[in-house]
Every structure is written in structure tokens, then in C-alpha cells.
Write a protein that holds these residues in place. Structure first.
Motif, PDB file in Angstrom:
ATOM      1  N   THR A   1      24.682 -69.070 -17.605  1.00 33.24           N
ATOM      2  CA  THR A   1      24.206 -70.089 -16.669  1.00 33.24           C
ATOM      3  C   THR A   1      23.717 -71.337 -17.381  1.00 33.24           C
ATOM      4  OG1 THR A   1      22.007 -69.046 -16.688  1.00 33.24           O
ATOM      5  CG2 THR A   1      23.571 -68.337 -14.984  1.00 33.24           C
TER       6      THR A   1
ATOM      7  N   GLU B   1      32.791 -68.761 -11.674  1.00 30.69           N
ATOM      8  CA  GLU B   1      31.562 -68.951 -10.903  1.00 30.69           C
ATOM      9  C   GLU B   1      31.525 -70.329 -10.271  1.00 30.69           C
ATOM     10  OE1 GLU B   1      28.140 -67.519  -9.227  1.00 30.69           O
ATOM     11  OE2 GLU B   1      29.549 -66.435 -10.526  1.00 30.69           O
TER      12      GLU B   1
ATOM     13  N   LYS C   1      33.516 -70.741  -6.903  1.00 28.26           N
ATOM     14  CA  LYS C   1      33.127 -69.939  -5.742  1.00 28.26           C
ATOM     15  C   LYS C   1      32.530 -70.842  -4.668  1.00 28.26           C
ATOM     16  CE  LYS C   1      32.293 -65.504  -8.021  1.00 28.26           C
ATOM     17  NZ  LYS C   1      31.306 -64.442  -8.325  1.00 28.26           N
TER      18      LYS C   1
END
Length: 1396
Positions: free
Chosen positions: A629, A674, A677
Motif C-alpha cells: 500500500t 488493486e 478495482k
């Protein structure tokens, strides 16, 4: 004495004996007065004999010691001192001392004892003041000699009496000296201290104290009486004898302390100090110090607790401090003062060495209690005062000498001793919790500690084997162990830096002991940073990686220790370990692995700290796995990946670089997955608003081109892992290499494989799972191996390029499963591992079912069911295992070719699918691998349920919306294409042309051929979708009711969903703009028309071709047949170009062939359609669903029938028949609804052998198919739907010889539908047919009427299953007549029948 005697004494033994006889006779004559010239003659003669004996002892090497002793025993008793010549007696004593010393050896100990007995037997005659020295030398020599030989065990225990004799003789000597007033105490003290007291070691004094008091008292009492005589020591000598008195006090104090029978009872030291106090009463400086020492020792000798002990000791300590402060400046460099400080240092050592044992334990016990901080403060201040004055000590005879020649400083040893005494006192102090926080005792102690360690750093004699260093390290460890509050921790912080300077001198084991205690004490640090630094020092000192790993796990378990990694804390520690580069690397590696593997929740600051301290790129990629992240970390991974890719163009990458590029690719891949999405409700995935969904949720960039980058990342990662795996064992890992994190490699490889599988790129996914299979097998990772094998077990056909012997792997997996599944309930495994084992069992059952081992497959499924029932968290829930079990059961029944009459009837595939729909709707996650497995399973269910529903002409299942919602939210283009292709197939089967056209536009967008236009979609949605949706909902409800009743009436599972659309409706359906030239059908089958980004992938080529087939079917249904001839010609060429590519089409190849045959029939090319259908039927694989063969045989039968009609009808009859039929149709449609005539074609079932089915296809149905009474209800039965009346049907049907109808199956009524649905649409009566058929096809059959409330398609399927599972007991009933239904509008049923 004559020369002959002298010669004889040096001769043989007989000569010595002759000399002894002569000497004996001579002294007999002296006793009678014969031969005596004067009174001194016997003494002179005796002296000459003794001198010759001394010479003879030396020359003969103790050969005749016994004879010499006899001669001495003969002459000694006959002599006395001669007053006129004292020198003769002195010479006499000198000779005796020499003879005794020479005999005091190991080989003449008996003669020594005899000689000493001779001396003791004679009176102590002191003619001169110096004569005592000879007696004292003889006594001390005998005592020490006997003691030495007893220590060597050369004398028996009985020789201890000789020691007693010596002590008693010394007592006699001291009494004689006192009686004769021999004023030689100064010399006497020196001699006694050297030979018996202060200069002797601790062991000797302990031995001396162990002698019986009866003997020692006979020596101590006369000695103290002699020393108490003031005349014995002149006043002028007292100052110089101060040191000797202090030394004797120390020795006597040790004797008092070591006394076994009565410790401190004799109080010898205290008595001597009392004597010294009297002796020095006129010497002012020494007098006061002697008094202070007297009272101090008196407190030490206290044997009972007193009430005012603490106050007395505090006052005495203050007086000492005052004395040192005031007298130190004046007398600091005087010898007596330096001796006093050294004496006090040795006294403190005696005091602190006996702190926890008798006889001084009472003293320390009285220091404890309420006022103990004040007492210990005074004690530490006293030691601090002594320490400050000891710097002036230069020399002292009382100081202990250092064994190291390089160290000549008594001062440093005294300073070090004072410091260790203070530490010893602090360690033995037992304060209460409240007293620990009192800062008063720590202030002087901190000064002592700092001074002591500074001195220790400069001492040259301190080394790894030095006792003082060992003691100092032990005391520091105890100080650290004692820490229980921040105030005590201040002592530890004070000695950290000095201790670091001493570290090279301390052994690693001892240093580790100190660091361990500092590690434990660090919890009391006020500063958390300092605590972490101290803890890191101990952790970094661990040399065992396993122990270090466990210690790091405990360290990071504390939330306060997660700001920085241990490696970084150690770099700023006040006591850093002297680590080599290899040791630093090992510390970082273990620290990194501990954080990555043992920390469930890894704080970001901790990971960032590890990132700052990393040593190589591999550390970066391992950390990046846990910091995905963090955009900065992802950017670094991208830079590293680009750098490695650039390097790979210039030179081959090393195995670690290959591994790094694999991990970095995964980091970038997961970040990209990610980022793409999105989130929207499943309600938004309604079929009529899919284009609007794409635009509304900003999915216009979702296409194959964008997904190509993700596939490249995943395949690049797998290639890197594979390259590393191939070279992993070619070179051994060095000690400087980072240990390979195989768990991270497996996890990232699984992530890549799951990404490829989830995105739908199965060829690349197969390579990834094969690599994982090999890694799991090599590392004995059982669950990894089973998970990878499960991927291949679920495939119908393995890639021929994969070097995988699936049968061998299955055998190996069965052994693993047999070992694993009984252990799953023990609680040693994670839930994800439970899931992996049970999913493997399920897919292994599917594998055995494909091998026609149905019993084995059923047993494996049963085992999975029973195993799942053992876990409470899964019971009653719809988890992935339950859904997989239901899916495998569906496949077993769906692909079963024959039914055994002996087995109970199984639920039909459609019922399985209904159950699966409910299970997916109620799905719950149990483990971390469930959701990924569900996504893969849903993709398969969409394809299989579509095939099942399409072949049975039933309504689609609810998997489309769920799966499409998942794949769109995940941004997966290829999976979305698969779902849309399946949905498009169902739309075409149900002739939803507008919805099919919409999906074609979506497919063009996803295939990056023609992107959707935002404006066009919005206009189209606003204009047409509400009207179309309302109209289609009404008609869908109506047809749902009708289809439900048809299904109930049919008593076979499938029936086509016939929506009653009139011609006007078809013409008014809003279609989008015409297909431009660039979108012609020919582009699907030509290399030039195929987009460039689809040419490199066989899988994408197949999808593109399938879209073309469905597009062609849509044009056929719309009667846009201009391009179809060219398309099917091109499709045939495309299929022949690459057989491997053609084989990957699977069942869609058969669908394409059916569409092609249907088109040929439409073009009246019945012969070509017939030959094409027969070839297609011959090539149907055995694993294909049976309904494909039925459909092909229906096409063959229909083509033959149409071909027969074409040959037997003239043009005039065709025109006349068309007019009659048109008129009849118009009339009948105005007065009645369509009638459905249902029959099953037994002769259309596929033949028993595969080869026979094609060879006999040209014959009639009766000849092809052997007679059978069994009807396969799982097959698609032929349904004829007619709008004509009975007469027209009779006229249009062929002769009985060409078409034979089979008996229908009776049905029973099922549950009724709710009144609400029934009120929306009224349907005529439901016809229930019996099982009798007319021999002549033209004859109408009677039927009875039963009314059933309507229901939807799914509830109708349920009623059909109930009916099928109910035994047919109503066969043979006569048909009942059917009343004519109310008329409806004209329909296009005939047109649909022609298309099918």
C-alpha cells in the motif's frame, strides 16, 4: 675435636657410628670433670661437633641423618650458656637452627621431628636479646614445614601434634621474653607477620583458625601479653610499627572470622586494637584512627541485635568521613595514612565478602529495616570518602601485590576494591518497594561506580583470566538483575559506556550474561528509545540464528518495540556489539525474516526501518511484499524491475536477480490489480443496463489491451521464479548470502498463478501451477503441492505441452491425503489448509469420474463430506467446500452417458444447478483461500450451466449476474468476455436479439476492437431501455407462465423458452447503427481482419472466433444472411489452419457446427447440411454432453426429411399448399391458440458405439437405433410446435415409415403457484398426455384436461424433478380430450421451428 672425628663424620655409616661412640665417651668424661680446661670447654666442644654435623649434612646429602640426630641428642643436653661469652650460645642456637632447617625436608621428616623434640625438651635460655630470633625461627620453620608437608599429604594426620608443639613452644618463648623484658616487639611483629600472620595467605589463616583453641590460646595469650607491655616498644618506634600492628589486626580478624568452633569468640583482633589504643594514646593522629577502627571492629563483632545499632553505625561512618576530610589534606601522603587507607580497604573486603554468611551476617542484617536507606547512604558515603583519598596511595606493605608484572600500582587495586565493595553492599541490600525509589543511596554510589570503572579501564593487569575483572563483571550483572525501578536503572546506565571499553577483555559468555540482565532491566528505563537500544544489544549478541529468531519474536510481541527494527536500534546503542560485516548481515537477515514471518500485524514504521537498513535488492523485494500500500515502495520496485530488465538485455541475470525480478513483478502486479478495482451493487449488473454500467463506473478503459500488461507482469514473475528454481542448487549459498525465503517465493508464485487463473489465461496459469507443484514437491510443502495439483485435477483436458504425468501425481497425492486428513481435526493446521485438503479430495473425485471410476469418485466425495462435517465452523454453512462438492456431483450426473437401473435415481443436472444457485447466494467465507477458489468455480459454473441450459433450452441461471459483478469489480477483461459470451449464447438460444446485440458491442469494447461511445450509450439508454424493459418484463412473465406449464406437461426436463413475439414487434425493435464494413463477419476468420493484439494468443484467437460464430448466429436470426456464406467458408479454413487451436474450442466447436448446419438448411442446402452434420456427429468427442449428439442427429433427421419433401413435391403443389396453409393459418389463429404436439425420438439417441453412429447415419431411424424401452430423460427430446389444427398437422407430417413417434411419459400435478402470479396472465388448460400413441401419425389423439396454476421456470423445473423422481404409475391411461383454447395473436412459431 680431633681430625679423625671430623673425617669419620663425613665417611661411611660405620665411620659415623664410630665417631658417635667417641663423642659419647668424650661427653661422659666431661660429665666426670675429666679433660675440662675451663667452664666453656664443653660448650666449645659441643659447638665444634654441631658445626661438623652441619657440614656433614650438607656433604653427605642426608645419608646418615638418624646418626647425626643421635649425636646431637648426645651433646646438646650437656651444655649451658656461658655468661662471659654470649657469642658461644648464639653460635650454639645458630647451629641448632641450621641442623633443624636442613632436616626439615621430605626425606628426613622423622629426623626433623626428633631434632625439634630435642630443642623443645631443652629450657628456653635467652642469654642475649637477639636469642629469641633463633628460637622463633626454629618454631616457625617447624610449624610451616610440617604444615606444608601435611598439605602435600606426605605426613599423616598424626603429625598435627607437631603443630601444636610449635604453637605451645612459641607461647613459652613469648612468656620468657615478657619475663626477661626483651624489648624487641617491633622486630617480633615483623617476623610474626612475615611467617605466620599478615603476609600469609587466606588459606593459611583459615588453617590456623581451624586449629584447636587449647593449642592456639597457649600462643595467642602470651603474645598479646607481650605486646601489651609498654616497655616492649619504645614511643619512638610506634609510628613506624603502625603498619605492623594494622597487619596483625587484619590477620587476627581473619582468624576470628574463620574460626570454626567459636567464630568471633576469641576476639583476637579486638583485643589487639584495644592494646593499640593504649599504646598509641599519646600519638594523636594514629590515636584517633585507632579508636575509630576499634569501635568499627567492635560493631562488626556484635553477636546480638541492638536497638541503636543503625544510629551508632551512621555516627561512626560520619566520624570516619569527617576524619578523612580533615586529616586527609594534612597526612594524605604520609605512610601511616596510606597504610590506614589500605587497611580499611582490606577490612571492607573482609566485611563485604561475608555479607551473606556467618559470622558477619548479623552486622548486615541489622542494616536492613526501616532506616536502611539512611544507613546504606552513610556506608556508601564512607566508601566514597575513602575512594577519594586513595588516589594519594603510592605504596603500602599492607597492599596486595599484583601477579602481573606490568601492573605495579597499589592505588588502582585499592580503588577497584572500594568500588567492588560498594557494589557488593548494594547487591546484598534488600530494600522495600518504597525504599527503592529513595535517591539518596544512589548518589554516592554513582560516584563510586564511575570512579571505579574509569580506574578499571586503565589497569594493565585486567585480562580475560583476571579474578578482579571476573568479580567486577559478576557484580555489574547482579546490579542489572536487581533493577526494579527507574532510580535503580540509573546505575545501569552509568556503567554502560565504561563497560563497553572493557568489553574486549571480557569473555563472550560473561558478557552475554551481563547483556541478558541489562536486557531484562531495560523495561524500567524512562526512555523507550534507550530501552530498545539496550535490548537490541543483547539480541545482536546472539550467535545462534534459531535462538535469535525466537528472541526477536518475543521482542516484537511488545507493541512498544515496533518503531524501529532491532538492527537499526543496535546501530545507535550505547553498547554496540563488535560485529563483523558477515555478522551484521546475519543479524539483519534474521531480523527481517522474524518480522516478515512471525508478525501477524506488521507496523509500517517497523517495515520502514528495515527498508532503511536493507543490504541488497532482495531485502527490498521481501519488504515490498508487506508494504504494497506504500506508493513509494511500489515505485522503488518498479525502478528495480526496470533496472533488472535493462541489465538482462546486456548480460544474463544471476539467480538472485531472477528472484528479485519475480518478486518485484508480483508487487507491481498486485498494486495494479488493486488499483483497477471498483465498487458497485450487484443490482447494477442487470442485463438491460450493462452498457450503462460500463460508462457509469468509468470502465471504458477495461479491455484486453490493458489486461495484457498484467499478464506480462504475472508471466514475468513466474519466469523469474522458474529461472531461480532451476539454478537454486547449482551454487551453494555462502555465509554472506541472504537465506532464501521459500515461503515468500511460494506465496508470490501462488499470487501470480491465482491472478492468471482468475483473469482466465489458462495456458500461462498452467505453467505457473506446474512450477508451484515442482517447488512444493521439492520442499515437501504438502499443502502447496496439493493446491497446485488441484488446479490440474479440475481440468477436463491437460495441455499437451505440460510435462505432467497426472496419474503419477495423483498416486503421490493420495498418499499425502491419507496421511493428512486424519490429522486435520487435531488443531495443528489452519483453516485454509483444511480447505485445500477437502478441495483436493473433491477435484480428485472429478478426475476419477473422467476416468470412468465412478465408485471411486463417489467414495472420495463421501470422504470430503464426512471430513467437512467434523469442523463446527463449516456445519450448516455454504462454504466453498460445500459448493465444490455440489459442483462435482452436478458434473457426475451431467456427464453421465447411461443410467443403471439398479442404482437409485439421481437428481437431474438442473436441480443440481438450482441448489448451486442457492449455495452461491448464501456463500460464506471460512478461510483465506475460499474467495479465490469461488471465483474460479463460478467461472466454470457459468460455462457449464450455460451449456446445460442451452442444450436443454431452458432459462439461464443466476450465475451471470454474480460472476459478472465479481469480474467487473475486479477489472478482469477476459473473464468478463467469457461471461458475456455465455450470456450471448443464451440470448441467442432464447432469441433476445436486442440484448444479444448489446453484448456484441460490449465484447467489441472488451476486445479493444471498438470502444463504447459514452454519448451513444447514454442516448440509447435514455431512449430505448425503459420501454424495452417494460415490454420485455410483461412478455417474460407471460412466457414464464406458459413455459412452466409446458414443462409440467412435457414430463421431460428441458423445453425451449418460446416467447410469443409477433412480426410487428420484431420490426419495431430498435437496433443500433448498421455494422460498418470494418465490422463484417469476415474479420473473425481472417488474419488480416484480426486485431494485432489478439494474434499472439491462441486463447484470444479462440474467443474472437467464438464471438464471430455467435455474431453470425445473430445475423441469421435477424435474417441478415449476406455475409454468412463467406463467414462459414472462412470459418472452415480457420478451423483447418491449426488443429491444436481448433481442439481448444471444446464444445463451442459443436455449437458452431450446429449453427452452420441450421444455416445450410435455411438455404435449402440439405445435402450439404446432411453431409456436414454426419461428419460433425462422427467427430463429437466422447466427453461431450450427450445432447450435442442428439441435436446433431435431429439436424440429420430433419435434413433428410426436408430433402425428402423437396424430391416428392411439385412446384404447383408447393404453391397450392402454401396458399392453403396461409389461409388455414389465418383462420385458425383468429379462433384458437397454438397447440403443442410433443413426442420423443427414440431412434435419434446416439448409437452404442461411436464408430457406428456415423457409419449408419444415412440409414433410417428404425434401422440405426436398436429398439429400447428406456427413455433418457436427461437428453434433449424433440419438440414440435405447430400453429395449425389437427388436420394441417396431419397433412404436413411424413409417412409412418419415415418418422416414428415414441410414447410420451405421463405427468402429475405439482404445487400450485400463488394467486398473484396467476392473476397476471391466464393460460389455457394444461394438457396431460398418456403414454399411448397412434400408429398413424395423422391421427389426432385425445387428451384429458387438467387445470394447473402457473409458475415460473425455476419452480416448474422443481415440479418436473419431483415428477421424474416419482415412479410412473399412470402409464396406459387413455388420452383425454382437450377443449379448444381461446384464440391468440399470430405468432412466429413456424419461423422458429425452421431455425432450429
Amino acid at each position: 675435636m680431633s681430625a679423625d672425628i671430623v673425617k669419620q663424620l663425613k665417611g661411611t655409616r660405620s665411620d659415623v657410628e664410630a665417631a658417635a661412640t667417641t663423642i659419647k665417651l668424650k661427653f661422659k668424661e666431661f660429665s666426670k670433670g675429666i679433660g675440662i680446661n675451663d667452664a666453656s670447654f664443653p660448650l666449645r666442644y659441643e659447638l665444634s661437633v654441631l658445626r661438623q654435623l652441619c657440614v656433614a649434612l650438607k656433604d653427605n646429602l642426608h645419608q646418615h641423618d638418624d646418626l647425626y640426630c643421635d649425636i646431637a641428642a648426645t651433646v646438646v643436653p650437656h651444655v649451658e650458656p656461658y655468661e662471659e661469652k654470649p657469642s658461644l650460645w648464639e653460635a650454639h642456637l645458630t647451629s641448632l637452627r641450621y641442623i633443624h632447617r636442613e632436616l626439615c625436608q621430605e626425606k628426613s621428616l622423622t629426623e626433623c621431628q626428633k631434632m625439634y623434640g630435642l630443642v623443645r625438651s631443652q629450657p628456653c635460655r635467652l642469654q642475649g636479646e637477639a636469642d629469641y630470633k633463633f628460637y622463633l625461627d626454629i618454631h616457625l620453620t617447624h610449624f610451616n614445614g610440617i604444615h606444608l608437608h601435611m598439605q602435600k599429604e606426605t605426613l599423616p594426620i598424626a603429625a598435627t601434634d607437631q603443630l601444636y608443639y610449635a604453637l605451645e613452644a612459641m607461647g613459652v618463648l613469648f612468656d620468657t621474653m615478657r619475663q626477661r623484658k626483651v624489648a624487641k616487639n617491633a622486630a617480633l611483629l615483623v617476623q610474626l607477620n612475615d611467617a605466620l600472620f599478615s603476609k600469609r595467605g587466606k588459606a593459611f589463616l583459615m588453617y590456623l583458625s581451624a586449629l584447636p583453641p587449647e593449642s592456639t590460646t597457649k600462643m595467642y595469650d602470651p603474645l598479646l601479653k607481650l605486646l601489651s607491655c609498654s616497655w616492649a616498644t619504645p614511643s619512638s618506634e610506634l609510628t613506624t610499627q603502625f603498619t605492623e600492628y594494622l597487619g596483625l589486626v587484619l590477620a587476627l580478624m581473619q582468624i576470628d572470622m574463620f574460626s570454626i568452633e567459636a567464630s568471633l569468640e576469641q576476639q583476637l583482633a579486638l583485643k589487639l586494637l584495644r592494646i593499640c589504643r593504649d599504646l598509641y594514646k599519646d600519638v594523636s593522629p594514629q590515636n584517633y584512627s585507632i579508636q575509630l577502627l576499634y569501635y568499627y571492629v567492635k560493631l562488626l563483632y556484635v553477636r546480638e541485635a541492638t536497638a541503636d545499632f543503625k544510629r551508632t553505625y551512621i555516627d561512626l561512618c560520619k566520624k570516619f568521613v569527617y576524619f578523612f576530610e580533615h586529616k586527609g589534606a594534612t597526612h594524605a601522603k604520609e605512610q601511616w595514612f596510606m597504610d590506614l587507607l589500605v587497611f580499611f580497604q582490606r577490612l571492607q573486603m573482609l566485611l563485604h565478602q561475608s555479607s551473606n554468611k556467618p559470622p558477619l551476617d548479623i552486622f548486615w542484617q541489622q542494616l536492613e529495616g526501616d532506616d536502611s536507606p539512611e544507613v546504606y547512604t552513610a556506608h556508601f558515603q564512607l566508601l566514597h570518602g575513602c575512594l577519594g583519598l586513595t588516589v594519594n596511595v603510592v605504596r603500602s606493605p599492607l597492599g596486595t601485590s599484583c601477579s602481573n608484572e606490568a601492573c605495579k600500582s597499589i592505588r588502582r587495586h585499592c580503588l577497584l576494591s572500594f568500588g567492588m565493595c560498594a557494589l557488593e553492599a548494594y547487591v546484598n541490600w534488600q530494600p522495600t518497594t518504597e525504599q527503592k525509589s529513595d535517591k539518596a543511596p544512589y548518589k554516592p554510589l554513582l560516584g563510586i561506580l564511575g570512579y571505579t570503572l574509569d580506574v578499571a579501564k586503565s589497569m594493565k593487569c585486567l585480562g580475560p583470566s583476571a579474578m578482579e575483572l571476573d568479580k567486577l563483571v559478576r557484580l555489574l550483572a547482579l546490579v542489572a538483575e536487581k533493577v526494579a525501578c527507574p532510580e535503580q536503572m540509573s546505575l545501569v546506565l552509568a556503567f554502560l559506556e565504561p563497560l563497553q571499553h572493557l568489553r574486549p577483555l571480557i569473555t563472550s559468555q560473561k558478557m552475554l550474561s551481563v547483556l541478558l540482565r541489562i536486557y531484562k532491566a531495560s523495561v524500567h528505563c524512562k526512555s523507550s528509545d534507550m530501552a530498545n537500544r539496550l535490548q537490541s544489544t543483547y539480541l545482536a549478541a546472539q550467535t545462534n540464528p534459531s535462538r535469535l529468531r525466537s528472541q526477536l519474536f518475543v521482542h516484537y510481541h511488545n507493541a512498544n518495540n515496533t518503531e524501529k527494527c532491532v538492527y537499526e536500534w543496535h546501530e545507535s546503542s550505547p553498547m554496540p556489539n563488535p560485529l563483523t560485516p558477515a555478522q551484521k548481515k546475519q543479524l539483519y537477515d534474521v531480523d527481517l525474516l522474524a518480522v516478515l514471518h512471525f508478525q501477524s500485524a506488521r507496523p509500517v514504521p517497523l517495515l520502514q526501518s528495515l527498508l532503511r537498513c536493507r543490504h541488497n535488492d532482495y531485502h527490498l523485494v521481501l519488504l515490498a511484499r508487506k508494504m504494497r500500500t506504500d506508493s513509494e515502495v511500489v515505485r522503488q520496485c518498479e525502478e528495480l524491475r526496470s533496472q533488472l530488465q535493462s541489465t538482462a538485455l546486456k548480460q544474463p541475470l544471476s539467480r538472485m536477480q531472477q528472484l528479485a525480478i519475480g518478486h518485484t513483478s508480483i508487487s507491481v502486479l498486485l498494486e495494479a490489480l488493486e488499483a483497477q478495482k471498483t465498487k458497485f451493487s450487484i443490482k447494477e449488473t442487470a442485463e438491460n443496463s450493462l452498457e450503462e454500467l460500463i460508462v457509469k463506473n468509468n470502465l471504458l478503459e477495461l479491455n484486453i489491451k490493458r489486461e495484457h500488461r498484467l499478464v506480462e507482469l504475472a508471466t514475468s514473475a513466474i519466469a523469474g521464479f522458474a529461472a531461480f528454481f532451476e539454478r537454486a542448487d547449482q551454487e551453494p549459498l555462502g555465509c554472506d548470502d541472504t537465506p532464501i525465503d521459500w515461503e515468500a517465493l511460494i506465496d508470490d508464485a501462488v499470487a501470480a498463478a491465482m491472478a492468471l487463473s482468475t483473469m482466465g489465461y489458462m495456458a500461462q496459469a498452467d505453467e505457473a501451477w506446474l512450477l508451484i507443484l515442482r517447488i512444493g514437491q521439492m520442499l515437501d510443502e504438502r499443502f502447496t503441492y496439493l493446491r497446485a495439483l488441484t488446479h490440474f485435477l479440475g481440468q477436463d483436458h491437460l495441455n499437451s505441452n505440460q510435462q505432467l504425468q497426472l496419474s503419477e501425481e495423483v498416486d503421490r497425492a493420495q498418499e499425502l491425503l491419507d496421511d493428512l486428513w486424519p490429522q486435520l481435526q487435531n488443531g495443528w493446521f489452519f483453516k485454509r489448509q483444511h480447505t485445500i485438503v477437502m478441495l483436493c479430495l473433491c477435484h480428485m473425485a472429478s478426475y476419477y469420474a473422467r476416468q470412468d471410476c465412478l465408485c471411486h469418485a463417489q467414495l472420495l466425495l463421501l470422504q470430503a463430506v464426512e471430513l467437512r462435517a467434523q469442523f463446527d465452523e463449516r456445519v450448516g454453512k455454504s462454504d466453498i467446500v460445500q459448493i465444490t462438492i455440489q459442483t462435482v456431483r452436478f458434473r457426475l450426473d451431467y456427464r453421465r452417458k447411461t443410467r443403471c437401473s439398479s442404482l437409485p435415481r439421481r437428481p437431474l443436472p438442473l436441480r443440481h444447478l438450482d441448489t448451486l444457485v442457492d449455495s452461491v447466494r448464501n456463500y460464506c467465507t471460512v478461510s483465506s483461500v475460499d474467495l479465490g477458489a469461488l471465483q474460479l468455480l463460478l467461472a466454470d459454473l457459468v460455462r457449464e450451466s450455460t451449456e446445460c441450459a442451452a442444450n436443454r433450452l431452458t432459462a439461464p441461471f443466476a450465475f451471470y449476474g454474480t460472476t459478472l459483478n465479481l469480474v467487473l469489480q475486479s477489472g478482469m477483461a477476459l473473464r468478463t468476455i467469457e461471461v458475456l459470451i455465455s450470456w450471448l449464447w443464451m440470448n441467442l438460444q432464447n432469441e433476445y436479439l436486442d440484448q444479444a446485440q448489446s453484448k456484441l458491442r460490449l465484447l467489441d469494447h472488451l476486445l479493444a476492437i471498438k470502444p463504447l461511445s459514452r454519448t451513444l450509450v447514454e442516448q440509447t439508454s435514455a431512449k430505448y431501455i425503459p420501454a424495452i424493459a417494460a415490454k420485455e418484463d410483461l412478455k417474460a412473465n407471460a412466457m414464464s407462465e406458459l413455459t412452466s406449464n409446458m414443462l409440467l406437461m412435457q414430463l421431460v426436463e428441458p423445453i425451449k423458452k418460446q416467447n410469443q413475439l409477433d412480426v410487428a414487434t420484431l420490426k419495431s425493435l430498435p437496433m443500433h447503427e448498421p455494422i460498418p464494413t470494418s465490422h463484417q463477419l469476415q474479420r473473425y476468420v481472417s488474419k488480416q481482419g484480426m486485431p494485432p493484439h489478439l494474434r499472439d494468443s491462441m486463447q484470444l484467437q479462440c474467443f474472437y472466433f467464438i464471438v464471430g460464430c455467435l455474431h453470425a448466429r445473430l445475423n441469421f436470426l435477424k435474417r441478415e444472411t449476406d455475409q454468412l456464406d463467406d463467414f462459414y467458408v472462412g470459418a472452415g479454413n480457420w478451423l483447418q489452419e491449426d488443429p491444436v487451436r481448433t481442439a481448444t474450442l471444446g464444445s463451442m466447436l459443436i455449437v458452431h457446427e450446429l449453427y452452420h448446419i441450421n444455416y445450410l438448411r435455411f438455404r435449402k442446402k440439405n445435402k450439404e447440411a446432411l453431409s456436414y452434420a454426419e461428419a460433425a456427429l462422427k467427430s463429437v468427442p466422447q466427453t461431450a454432453e450427450i445432447n450435442y449428439s442428439f441435436n446433431l442427429m435431429v439436424q440429420i433427421k430433419t435434413a433428410r426429411f426436408e430433402l425428402h419433401l423437396a424430391f416428392n413435391t411439385s412446384p404447383e403443389d408447393k404453391r397450392r399448399k402454401g396458399v392453403v396453409e396461409g389461409t388455414t393459418k389465418a383462420k385458425s389463429s383468429a379462433r384458437k391458440t397454438p397447440r403443442f404436439k410433443i413426442y420423443t425420438e427414440l431412434e435419434l439417441r446416439p448409437p452404442i458405439g461411436c464408430s457406428n453412429s456415423s457409419s449408419n447415419s444415412s440409414k433410417s431411424g428404425n434401422e440405426n437405433t436398436p429398439p429400447s424401452d428406456h427413455v433418457d430423460l436427461n437428453a434433449c427430446q424433440t419438440i414440435e410446435i405447430s400453429d395449425d389444427d389437427a388436420a394441417s398437422v396431419s397433412a404436413s407430417t411424413p409417412a409412418p415409415s419415415q418418422l416414428k413417434r415414441s410414447q410420451s411419459v405421463p405427468a402429475k400435478a405439482t404445487k400450485t403457484r400463488s394467486a398473484r402470479i396467476g392473476s397476471q396472465l391466464k393460460v389455457p388448460e394444461i394438457i396431460e398426455l398418456d403414454d399411448t400413441m397412434e400408429e398413424t401419425p395423422s391421427t389426432s389423439s385425445a387428451a384429458s384436461v387438467k387445470r394447473y396454476p402457473t409458475s415460473d421456470a425455476r419452480s416448474t423445473r422443481a415440479r418436473n424433478r419431483q415428477l421424474e423422481e416419482t415412479p410412473a404409475t399412470t402409464r396406459g391411461r387413455p388420452r383425454r380430450k382437450v377443449p379448444e383454447p381461446a384464440p391468440q395473436q399470430e405468432t412466429v412459431s413456424l419461423r422458429r421451428r425452421q431455425r432450429n
